[in-house]
Design an enzyme around this catalytic site. Structure first.
Site, PDB file in Angstrom:
ATOM      1  N   THR A   1       0.810  -1.223   0.000  1.00  0.00           N
ATOM      2  CA  THR A   1       0.000   0.000   0.000  1.00  0.00           C
ATOM      3  C   THR A   1       0.839   1.266   0.000  1.00  0.00           C
ATOM      4  O   THR A   1       0.374   2.314  -0.444  1.00  0.00           O
ATOM      5  CB  THR A   1      -0.996   0.012   1.180  1.00  0.00           C
ATOM      6  OG1 THR A   1      -0.273   0.122   2.416  1.00  0.00           O
ATOM      7  CG2 THR A   1      -1.837  -1.245   1.194  1.00  0.00           C
TER       8      THR A   1
ATOM      9  N   LEU B   1      -2.817   4.812  -0.238  1.00  0.00           N
ATOM     10  CA  LEU B   1      -4.232   4.411  -0.305  1.00  0.00           C
ATOM     11  C   LEU B   1      -4.366   2.972   0.209  1.00  0.00           C
ATOM     12  O   LEU B   1      -4.589   2.035  -0.563  1.00  0.00           O
ATOM     13  CB  LEU B   1      -4.725   4.525  -1.743  1.00  0.00           C
ATOM     14  CG  LEU B   1      -4.605   5.928  -2.369  1.00  0.00           C
ATOM     15  CD1 LEU B   1      -5.145   5.922  -3.793  1.00  0.00           C
ATOM     16  CD2 LEU B   1      -5.332   6.964  -1.526  1.00  0.00           C
ATOM     17  N   HIS B   2      -4.253   2.812   1.548  1.00  0.00           N
ATOM     18  CA  HIS B   2      -4.231   1.471   2.122  1.00  0.00           C
ATOM     19  C   HIS B   2      -5.463   0.644   1.716  1.00  0.00           C
ATOM     20  O   HIS B   2      -5.375  -0.304   0.939  1.00  0.00           O
ATOM     21  CB  HIS B   2      -4.147   1.565   3.643  1.00  0.00           C
ATOM     22  CG  HIS B   2      -2.983   2.335   4.149  1.00  0.00           C
ATOM     23  ND1 HIS B   2      -1.688   1.980   3.899  1.00  0.00           N
ATOM     24  CD2 HIS B   2      -2.911   3.478   4.886  1.00  0.00           C
ATOM     25  CE1 HIS B   2      -0.858   2.840   4.472  1.00  0.00           C
ATOM     26  NE2 HIS B   2      -1.582   3.769   5.071  1.00  0.00           N
ATOM     27  N   ASP B   3      -6.614   0.989   2.284  1.00  0.00           N
ATOM     28  CA  ASP B   3      -7.798   0.162   2.075  1.00  0.00           C
ATOM     29  C   ASP B   3      -8.224   0.062   0.615  1.00  0.00           C
ATOM     30  O   ASP B   3      -8.653  -1.023   0.162  1.00  0.00           O
ATOM     31  CB  ASP B   3      -8.966   0.693   2.915  1.00  0.00           C
ATOM     32  CG  ASP B   3      -8.731   0.508   4.415  1.00  0.00           C
ATOM     33  OD1 ASP B   3      -7.814  -0.241   4.787  1.00  0.00           O
ATOM     34  OD2 ASP B   3      -9.477   1.115   5.198  1.00  0.00           O
TER      35      ASP B   3
END
Ligand SMILES: [Ca+2]
Ligand SMILES: [Ca+2]
Ligand SMILES: [Ca+2]
Ligand SMILES: [Ca+2]
Lengths: 340, 340, 340, 340
Positions: free
Chosen positions: A209, A262-264
């Protein structure tokens, strides 16, 4: 693939700026993805906020409870302690989104009860569910505590969690893993498979991520969508960037200082663009105690073992991503959200 | 700097292929470096071998006990367990070196007794010692257990140990730290300083050493020296490469598969070429228990904290190196070894 | 038994009120017991005090360095932390003794160096040493770290340490074990034997020592001896009782509230009266981490196992004592101290 | 007290021989005790057996689901591992009882769901529930994970669990605590109160239960009742005694070798004979890791602290019992079971 072949999708999350981004994209592509329901958990902010935020996001896409039921889950990790990330996501978890309070409400059933019933039905029907988790894994772990048989109703779990190298909330641990390592450990153990079977737990950690970051130009593209979701994402990412500059780690790479990881959204992006992320099968050990609590030790087929006597379970590490392709897929999906 | 200003240098090591390489370079430059004595400890192989190997190396440079006294130290880590790396360094620890058995012997005093006496003298004379450690830190830790006052006789400790990211013997831990984490923790605590004082413990970990690798061309350069030390190094690195290919870690960088990381030589190389390595001040926590045992959690000035309640001590992380400059400095120093 | 058959005796201690009591008795019976030397360690009070106290006690018996050499050892536990019991033993460790400062001094050799040399000599001569430890086991553990071969010079270790049930400094841990559990663990592991061999580590824990208590009448008997040691013991026990009333533990037995448990003297008492203590062979695990740190888990031949993956070593638990016989033997020995 | 003042009683258990004994007594006195429902959990044997056994016991007293609903709960501890005690209680958990398979069934609602709904109702009505736990505390802990607010519906929890001294399944841990220490820790933390408030968690541990033992004469009294429950208890205790002779622990007291400690019945006995047990307020720390896992460290008002950084919560330790009074009260209650 034909619609009939799409597995049902449930998203378990703790919105949160990046959860919101991921949810908007998933809702925009909800038919392609088979999105059925959302469950929320405490994490980035308390359960009161994550529940309210899920409802605000649903409102912003014009959906209602019939189209996308939302279930509220556990208000604290398995051990009862709490950690939040309000310093990153803002007091209410969606700082900068500009979304009004919701007119709707969550379903009466607890998220854990819902998951147990839904997954048992899935097992009975022979049509297992794909579960995406974007927060601490408390809800699924609690469901497994009450009813371990529900693993039969799970096709796979794709989790934004952990890291194959350094962490973010501590030098060792990523936030979702750190908040409820016992839950992650419980879920991982339940999903373990022999070495000759494809892993059922897919780990989207910081190693991936941190390579998928939105900069000012990307934020401008969301603003330019002109929709409520587009403006909300642009507002949140802008606020995020103004608050949280990833420090450069000497000799260790990492996200650029002026862009937001933008992890999720990476997990949803991968569902939308299946070729945009490459994984490698290996093993994961969750550190439960000591200064590395919440760390996810990673081993790969031919690398050093994740040593020790702790549970070392088979997972797929998602480590290489095509950032541009992921971001384009996410943007397109958000653009497909119905006008409110 | 004038010779009078050179601090006395003691090297504590567990030869071992890369220790041998480092020792040859240090002996070649012994006057520039102020090298006074060598102490050995169990590590890569058992104490019987590391002691014999230190003597073999001294013989190969034509020195004797008067010129370079060697003291044998602890035969096992503080807790009494053992781990070795004979699979990497060969049965006797110097596979490929082609060095004959030694005619010499170690000094009668135990390395721990020697360190205590020498460091107390250094403190009394106001001329503190620079200690380089290239193996598990058992000897120095044991000396601190018997006589904690010896910290006053230490200018600094430069240790090849740990990693700011992944390990090598486990996914979490580097070998020297893993073999005796209690010793590293003890030493680090004894050397801790306030935040406004320059760290006294300089950590040369895998983050640095994996970027300083010898390939076939570099090995050929050592062979071309035509000296006993040059041929020994070429032979050992060749054997090492034939045995140990660093696996590629997906998405995580690391050493090239067909080159040997020069772990221990990096410390000596930095003493020879002071501008070739850049450090950054931060903190280190040693993980003592659980599956991450032996991990060295790293935090930097502006990074995520090395969380938890364990000892988090101030160190200098050596993270960026000029590999070409380091390798050239090492080669030149080895070339300066006296002809036998 | 004939004098020739008496094994040499070394006492390692941290005086301390009850150490002083034990030392007076051992000195009074030094020929019967084969007492050769005393080593001191930090424990009840800091090393400066325990060293000074050992010298004051020797002075009070009229002995000098030739008759009873004293060696000073480690000033802190293996890990470097510190805990003392000055609240129990008084600021200087011998509160109430009325003993003047000493005119003498300790030997130049560190206690660890002395132990290594003496035990190696014992092994070479085939005449192994009996070691009695009355404080934290740091000195012996450190000697084993430097020179594990010294176990060959040890006949047995009789240690006042631990408990087969509750602790005293915490609800789980006895003081000597709590102060340096890593040292106890190291020593126990080094002395481990197979199940069909008599244990070499004899544990005199609270289970025994809480049944051997001095009340006001016993204190009066010491005062009535009319000697310097007798008055010193009476004074110390009186001060101890005035300061430290063992609280009644509901439903759990323990020492009477108005009597002082004679911890350390129990070991010497048993040497003087071999039939006065019964032991049972079993196993011991030292808890190193968590809230039970320093606990000594006890298992017996037919009891519940001391579970877990930690080191579980064979020991003899000294659990039943004839308090009257032990106290009489101690009193008689103290009465035999030479008049000063 | 007037019936209106009797708090509703729920018994959570894992039958098990001593659970069966306790249930028969509680059912015999169900009106006096306000017994409303039973929940079962995995423990002495697997959930399939504990569920079946609770039904068999209900059948043996002539009650049906309307009179005493039974809810099945969690099939494994919070962490997912398992330990049972079939070696003590027999393959099916009720060895020797001679009870036929049940004709009845459990309620559809999961025990955790039932507890959440019942305790929320209790809180809403201002009539909090008394919960007795006779097995691992998984069900209540899971309910607290899903809905921490249910503590408001709990008057108190009286738990057969732990020990203030030695354990039984390991030398440190009692069985119920050992099987799910995380659950006990979670429950204890949720019920913690300030020092000036009466504890809400009452711990009936081995310190008490090992003093309440049935011998052959007591078994004969049950047989002489001539009822199904009486004969079942006599049969089970007889089988238990033939299988499990408590070994004598040297110097440590404990149950006589030819009598069976009545662990679970002690809690019900105390409800029947409120003056027959004395408690003392103190604190408890649950050991979660290492060789003492499952130990319940006990401190009392004026005793040594239960040291360490773990959760140290306020409880009432039930430590002194009038065994004859307890056994008489239990026998009388069993005699009051309706004839089948
Ligand atoms: Ca999230
Ligand atoms: Ca080395
Ligand atoms: Ca002592
Ligand atoms: Ca039970």
């Amino acid at each position: 693939m034909p619609v009939a072949a799409i597995p049902p999708l449930i998203i378990d999350c703790d919105p949160g700026v990046d959860d919101a981004h991921a949810l908007f994209a998933a809702i925009g592509a909800r038919q392609r993805l088979g999105l059925e329901a959302v469950t929320v958990v405490a994490g980035n902010v308390g359960l009161g906020f994550t529940r309210a935020n899920a409802l605000r996001i649903r409102d912003a896409t014009g959906l209602d409870a019939a189209a996308l039921p939302i279930h509220a889950g556990c208000p604290a990790p398995l051990t009862g302690g709490t950690t939040d990330a309000a310093d990153i996501h803002g007091q209410d978890g969606l700082d900068g989104a500009g979304l009004p309070p919701s007119r709707g409400d969550v379903e009466p059933a607890h998220a854990v009860t819902f998951l147990i019933e839904r997954l048992r039905r899935a097992a009975a029907q022979g049509r297992p569910v794909r579960l995406v988790t974007l927060g601490p894994l408390t809800n699924l772990a609690a469901a497994l505590i009450l009813a371990p048989d529900i693993v039969d109703g799970l096709l796979e779990v794709r989790a934004m969690v952990g890291s194959a190298a350094r962490g973010n909330i501590t030098s060792a641990a990523e936030f979702n893993a750190f908040v409820d390592p016992e839950a992650l450990d419980r879920v991982a153990a339940a999903l373990d498979v022999p070495d000759d079977v494809a892993p059922r737990l897919h780990v989207y950690g910081l190693t991936l991520t941190h390579t998928v970051c939105a900069d000012a130009a990307e934020i401008a593209r969301y603003a330019a969508l002109g929709t409520v979701p587009g403006r909300a994402i642009a507002g949140m990412l802008g606020a995020y960037l103004s608050r949280h500059r990833t420090p450069p780690l000497p000799g260790m790479g990492g996200a650029p200082a002026d862009a937001a990881p933008l992890h999720d959204p990476c997990v949803i992006g991968h569902l939308l663009a299946p070729d945009a992320v490459a994984g490698v099968d290996g093993r994961m050990t969750v550190v439960l105690r000591g200064p590395a609590r919440g760390q996810t030790l990673a081993s790969f087929g031919d690398g050093a073992p994740a040593a020790g006597r702790a549970r070392d379970v088979r997972v797929r590490w998602m480590v290489d991503g095509d950032a541009a392709a992921l971001m384009a897929a996410l943007r397109d999906a958000v653009a497909d959200c119905d006008p409110v």
